[in-house]
Every structure is written in structure tokens, then in C-alpha cells.
Design a protein around this motif. Structure first.
Motif, PDB file in Angstrom:
ATOM      1  N   GLU A  88       0.640 175.138  85.163  1.00 26.35           N
ATOM      2  CA  GLU A  88       1.253 174.206  84.340  1.00 26.35           C
ATOM      3  C   GLU A  88       2.903 173.945  84.335  1.00 26.35           C
ATOM      4  N   LEU A  89       3.350 174.880  85.169  1.00 27.54           N
ATOM      5  CA  LEU A  89       5.030 174.908  84.976  1.00 27.54           C
ATOM      6  C   LEU A  89       5.666 174.889  86.453  1.00 27.54           C
ATOM      7  N   SER A  90       6.405 173.711  86.693  1.00 24.69           N
ATOM      8  CA  SER A  90       7.159 173.370  87.891  1.00 24.69           C
ATOM      9  C   SER A  90       8.420 173.963  87.628  1.00 24.69           C
ATOM     10  N   VAL A  91       9.080 174.732  88.586  1.00 26.19           N
ATOM     11  CA  VAL A  91      10.332 175.352  88.711  1.00 26.19           C
ATOM     12  C   VAL A  91      11.179 174.544  89.847  1.00 26.19           C
ATOM     13  N   ILE A  92      12.335 174.124  89.256  1.00 28.20           N
ATOM     14  CA  ILE A  92      13.175 173.362  90.501  1.00 28.20           C
ATOM     15  C   ILE A  92      14.258 174.162  90.282  1.00 28.20           C
ATOM     16  N   LEU A  93      14.681 174.743  91.474  1.00 28.27           N
ATOM     17  CA  LEU A  93      16.122 175.762  91.635  1.00 28.27           C
ATOM     18  C   LEU A  93      17.299 174.748  92.262  1.00 28.27           C
ATOM     19  N   ASP A  94      18.326 175.315  92.075  1.00 31.88           N
ATOM     20  CA  ASP A  94      19.390 174.625  92.457  1.00 31.88           C
ATOM     21  C   ASP A  94      19.567 174.346  93.996  1.00 31.88           C
TER      22      ASP A  94
ATOM     23  N   GLY B 175       3.896 162.446  79.813  1.00 31.94           N
ATOM     24  CA  GLY B 175       3.967 163.401  78.532  1.00 31.94           C
ATOM     25  C   GLY B 175       4.770 164.773  79.034  1.00 31.94           C
ATOM     26  N   VAL B 176       5.506 164.750  80.392  1.00 30.59           N
ATOM     27  CA  VAL B 176       5.839 165.986  80.607  1.00 30.59           C
ATOM     28  C   VAL B 176       6.972 166.707  79.776  1.00 30.59           C
ATOM     29  N   THR B 177       6.970 167.806  79.534  1.00 32.78           N
ATOM     30  CA  THR B 177       8.212 168.245  78.744  1.00 32.78           C
ATOM     31  C   THR B 177       9.423 168.697  79.746  1.00 32.78           C
ATOM     32  N   VAL B 178      10.682 168.393  79.797  1.00 32.32           N
ATOM     33  CA  VAL B 178      11.475 168.849  80.716  1.00 32.32           C
ATOM     34  C   VAL B 178      12.757 169.813  80.136  1.00 32.32           C
ATOM     35  N   LEU B 179      12.936 170.812  80.716  1.00 32.13           N
ATOM     36  CA  LEU B 179      14.298 171.469  80.506  1.00 32.13           C
ATOM     37  C   LEU B 179      15.152 171.502  81.611  1.00 32.13           C
ATOM     38  N   ILE B 180      16.439 170.942  81.560  1.00 31.02           N
ATOM     39  CA  ILE B 180      17.385 170.797  82.562  1.00 31.02           C
ATOM     40  C   ILE B 180      18.512 171.171  82.329  1.00 31.02           C
TER      41      ILE B 180
ATOM     42  N   PHE C 275       8.162 167.581  95.817  1.00 27.65           N
ATOM     43  CA  PHE C 275       6.900 168.599  95.837  1.00 27.65           C
ATOM     44  C   PHE C 275       6.629 169.318  94.577  1.00 27.65           C
ATOM     45  N   SER C 276       7.724 169.724  93.909  1.00 28.68           N
ATOM     46  CA  SER C 276       7.497 170.475  92.594  1.00 28.68           C
ATOM     47  C   SER C 276       6.702 169.540  91.564  1.00 28.68           C
ATOM     48  N   LEU C 277       6.646 168.278  91.629  1.00 32.84           N
ATOM     49  CA  LEU C 277       6.106 167.278  90.878  1.00 32.84           C
ATOM     50  C   LEU C 277       4.553 167.062  91.063  1.00 32.84           C
ATOM     51  N   LEU C 278       4.082 167.490  92.409  1.00 33.76           N
ATOM     52  CA  LEU C 278       2.778 167.107  92.641  1.00 33.76           C
ATOM     53  C   LEU C 278       1.785 167.686  91.824  1.00 33.76           C
ATOM     54  N   LYS C 279       2.087 168.815  91.261  1.00 31.67           N
ATOM     55  CA  LYS C 279       0.850 169.678  90.743  1.00 31.67           C
ATOM     56  C   LYS C 279       0.778 169.242  89.167  1.00 31.67           C
ATOM     57  N   ASN C 280       1.267 167.790  88.734  1.00 33.36           N
ATOM     58  CA  ASN C 280       1.192 167.409  87.586  1.00 33.36           C
ATOM     59  C   ASN C 280       1.527 168.386  86.566  1.00 33.36           C
ATOM     60  N   PRO C 281       2.717 168.902  86.559  1.00 32.15           N
ATOM     61  CA  PRO C 281       3.187 170.109  85.444  1.00 32.15           C
ATOM     62  C   PRO C 281       3.083 169.495  84.142  1.00 32.15           C
ATOM     63  N   GLU C 282       2.842 170.418  83.166  1.00 30.23           N
ATOM     64  CA  GLU C 282       3.073 170.218  81.709  1.00 30.23           C
ATOM     65  C   GLU C 282       4.549 170.162  81.280  1.00 30.23           C
TER      66      GLU C 282
ATOM     67  N   LYS D 260      22.373 179.853  81.153  1.00 25.83           N
ATOM     68  CA  LYS D 260      21.468 178.983  81.320  1.00 25.83           C
ATOM     69  C   LYS D 260      20.375 179.649  82.255  1.00 25.83           C
ATOM     70  N   SER D 261      20.685 180.003  83.751  1.00 26.12           N
ATOM     71  CA  SER D 261      19.920 180.431  84.563  1.00 26.12           C
ATOM     72  C   SER D 261      19.185 181.542  84.195  1.00 26.12           C
ATOM     73  N   THR D 262      19.421 182.462  83.307  1.00 28.87           N
ATOM     74  CA  THR D 262      18.912 183.653  82.782  1.00 28.87           C
ATOM     75  C   THR D 262      17.874 183.065  81.754  1.00 28.87           C
ATOM     76  N   LEU D 263      18.074 182.274  80.870  1.00 30.39           N
ATOM     77  CA  LEU D 263      17.189 181.722  80.015  1.00 30.39           C
ATOM     78  C   LEU D 263      16.056 180.872  80.606  1.00 30.39           C
ATOM     79  N   LEU D 264      16.477 180.186  81.852  1.00 26.47           N
ATOM     80  CA  LEU D 264      15.525 179.111  82.507  1.00 26.47           C
ATOM     81  C   LEU D 264      14.577 180.132  83.287  1.00 26.47           C
ATOM     82  N   LYS D 265      15.018 181.222  83.947  1.00 22.33           N
ATOM     83  CA  LYS D 265      14.113 182.091  84.689  1.00 22.33           C
ATOM     84  C   LYS D 265      13.026 182.957  83.680  1.00 22.33           C
ATOM     85  N   ILE D 266      13.716 183.327  82.625  1.00 18.77           N
ATOM     86  CA  ILE D 266      12.911 183.960  81.702  1.00 18.77           C
ATOM     87  C   ILE D 266      11.626 182.911  81.247  1.00 18.77           C
ATOM     88  N   ILE D 267      12.080 181.658  80.903  1.00 14.00           N
ATOM     89  CA  ILE D 267      10.840 180.815  80.441  1.00 14.00           C
ATOM     90  C   ILE D 267       9.807 180.570  81.545  1.00 14.00           C
ATOM     91  N   ALA D 268      10.395 180.461  82.952  1.00 18.32           N
ATOM     92  CA  ALA D 268       9.553 180.224  83.934  1.00 18.32           C
ATOM     93  C   ALA D 268       9.007 181.508  84.272  1.00 18.32           C
TER      94      ALA D 268
END
Ligand SMILES: Nc1ncnc2c1ncn2[C@@H]1O[C@H](COP(=O)(O)OP(=O)(O)OP(=O)(O)O)[C@@H](O)[C@H]1O
Length: 291
Positions: free
Chosen positions: A76-82, A180-185, A142-149, A42-50
Motif C-alpha cells: 500500500e505504500l511507495s517509498v521514493i528516496l533521494d 486519493g493518494v496521501t503524500v508525505l514529502i 516506477f514507484s507509482l505503478l503499484k497504485n499506492p495508498e 525528516k529522513s528518520t521520521l519517513l523511514k520509520i513510517i515506511a
């Protein structure tokens, strides 16, 4: 419209292949739950996407760009880590000042998001005085502040209690509805995540085991049956009079919209220690070859 497209995406760490030729697409405005046991990839996939690590082979586009090469994508992309990474010796107010200059946003925008996550009361506190859960919510705010896509969140709720986890879920849902944000969690606990997700991408041993809309996999009524453990059973039953409840040992089995149930209990100061839909976890994850 697709915002992420992966074709035969493969990742090797030395000789070890962590992701084996994954192909999938992610729709705009979807919330995709990425579930799988520890070490699934999971983390590997998300890190590649980010764009934090590169793939070994295969194609990947995020908003039409290669995340490893793109200069624009980080906007355009906000990353939230554990785990939250915040300066421990600054007050929340000081951190906000830094954030305002970094994201070109206004003080009131920051306060709005802090209000939604019930964080405004901590303005004068130093970060080191806050619980891990509160720090994590702050990082999310804070990660939501830049209005990410797109929001890419890797186990963002792992350190949070049930009430805080649902505050985060509700915030993500609201962002999807309003912006209209897209979320991968990702999570290794599937059941509560599935109640807010539109899609499920289940992986195990670096292979996709299931990738489809939640509604095609799970009966809606299964998503409305949860077991909870609380600090005060009597008070909880009182608050949940309009729901079907049953006491089983120290657990309450409750049927209904779980987000509503959590918010009613939280508003009435009932502490939820545990919340799970074990039938859902077992049957779904059994079907996809895990559990
Ligand atoms: N930097 C690395 N070097 C070598 N192997 C790695 C590295 N990062 C991850 N792995 C391995 O790749 C596999 C997938 O790991 P990954 O962290 O992506 O899984 P995960 O599903 O996120 O697990 P968890 O829920 O435990 O975080 C695991 O076997 C892990 O040991």
C-alpha cells in the motif's frame, strides 16, 4: 479519516535522540510537506513510517498497522528516496519488463506514467546514459505503478532541475486528485513544496515546530509571489505577459499560479535556473524557529 497516527514517537541512535516524542496525525488525501533543516529528523521520521527502521518507543499506525511489523503495508505504500536505485546496464525498456512482472501491471500502464513524466523518449537508452534527474523521475514513475495508498518521498526532487521538480509535483497532485493518494514529502526548501501541499509538518532538532493546514499558516497571496532566474529574460517576459512581472537585477519577480508559470516557461523552452520565494521561506521558517 486518518491514515497515519503517531503518539509519542521517539527514535534514538545509541545515546543520541533524533526524534523526541512526536505526536501527530495525517489525513487521507493530504499532501504533507515535511520541512526542516539538515539533520532535523525528516529522513528518520519517513523511514520509520515506511517501516524501513524501527522506532525506539511510542506508538505508530499506518493504515491501522504497525509499519515495522506489517507484511501487507509494503503493498500500500511507495517509498521514493533521494537517490535512484536502478540497474545501470539495462535499457529503460528492459527495466520496464522487470517492473511489469514485479508489480503485476501492464505495458500500457507503464507507458502512461512515463508519458506523464516525459520519459517515453528514453525507452531505448541504457540507465547509465541518463542524467541523475531523469533516473530519479524514472524511479518515481516506477514507484507509482503499484497504485499506492500512501507515497512517502524523502527529498525526491533534490537532484532535479526546476522544470523536472514541477513535473514531479504535478504528478503527485494528479495522483491525489484521481486516486486519493496521501503524500508525505520532505524537503529543506519549503517555498515551492508549500504550493502543492495541504499540510505542513515542520521539524527541527527532532521536535515538531508546526503541524497544521497550510491555509491556516500562510496567506494565499504569499504563495503566489516567486523570484525566478532564467536563461532568457526577454523571452520569459514575453511568455508571461498575462502575469504581473517585475525585473530586479537578474531575477524576475512574478505573481500568479507558480505551477502554470513554470509550465508556460518550460513549454517555451525557457530554462529556469532558480525559483524561490525567499519571503515565504524566511518568514514562515522564522516563525517555526528555523532560519
Ligand atoms: N544511522 C544513524 N546513526 C546515528 N545517527 C543518525 C543516523 N541516522 C541519522 N542520524 C542522526 O539523526 C539526526 C536526524 O537525521 P535525519 O537524517 O533524520 O535528518 P534529516 O532532517 O533527514 O536531514 P537531511 O536533510 O540532512 O537528510 C541527525 O543528527 C543525524 O546525524
Amino acid at each position: 479519516m486518518m491514515v497515519i497516527e503517531a503518539d509519542r514517537l521517539t527514535k534514538r541512535y545509541g545515546d543520541f535522540e533524533a526524534l523526541h516524542s512526536l505526536s501527530f496525525k495525517i489525513e487521507k488525501r493530504s499532501i504533507t510537506a515535511i520541512v526542516g533543516p539538515n539533520g532535523a529528523g525528516k529522513s528518520t521520521l519517513l523511514k520509520i513510517i515506511a517501516g524501513l527502521i524501527n522506532r525506539t518507543s511510542g506508538h505508530l499506525t499506518v493504515l491501522g498497522e504497525d509499519p515495522w511489523k506489517s507484511q501487507d503495508l509494503p503493498k500500500e505504500l511507495s517509498v521514493i528516496l533521494d537517490r535512484p536505485y536502478l540497474p545501470l546496464y539495462l535499457t529503460v525498456e528492459d527495466v520496464i519488463r522487470e517492473v511489469i512482472s514485479e508489480f503485476n501491471t501492464s505495458y500500457s500502464d507503464v507507458i502512461n506514467i512515463l508519458d506523464i513524466l516525459n520519459l517515453s523518449i528514453f525507452l531505448k537508452n541504457k540507465v547509465k546514459e541518463l542524467s541523475t534527474g531523469t533516473r530519479q523521475k524514472l524511479q518515481i514513475a516506477f514507484s507509482l505503478l503499484k497504485n499506492p495508498e500512501i507515497i512517502v518521498a524523502d527529498e525526491p526532487t533534490a537532484t532535479l532541475d526546476v522544470a523536472s521538480r514541477f513535473e514531479v509535483y504535478n504528478t503527485l497532485l494528479r495522483l491525489r486528485e484521481k486516486q486519493g493518494v496521501t503524500v508525505l514529502i520532505s524537503s529543506h526548501i519549503a517555498s515551492e513544496l508549500l504550493t502543492i501541499s495541504t499540510h505542513l509538518l515542520a521539524i527541527n532538532n527532532g521536535i515538531i515546530r508546526y503541524n497544521n493546514e497550510i491555509s491556516k499558516l500562510i496567506r494565499k497571496d504569499l504563495l503566489e509571489e516567486f523570484y525566478i532566474v532564467v536563461d532568457n529574460i526577454g523571452k520569459a517576459l514575453d511568455c508571461l505577459k498575462s502575469f504581473k512581472t517585475e525585473v530586479l537585477g537578474n531575477q524576475i519577480k512574478v505573481r500568479g499560479d507558480i505551477r502554470k508559470i513554470v509550465s508556460i516557461l518550460t513549454e517555451n523552452n525557457v530554462k529556469i535556473f532558480y525559483l524561490r520565494n525567499s519571503i515565504l521561506d524566511k518568514s514562515i521558517l522564522g516563525e517555526i524557529g528555523w532560519g
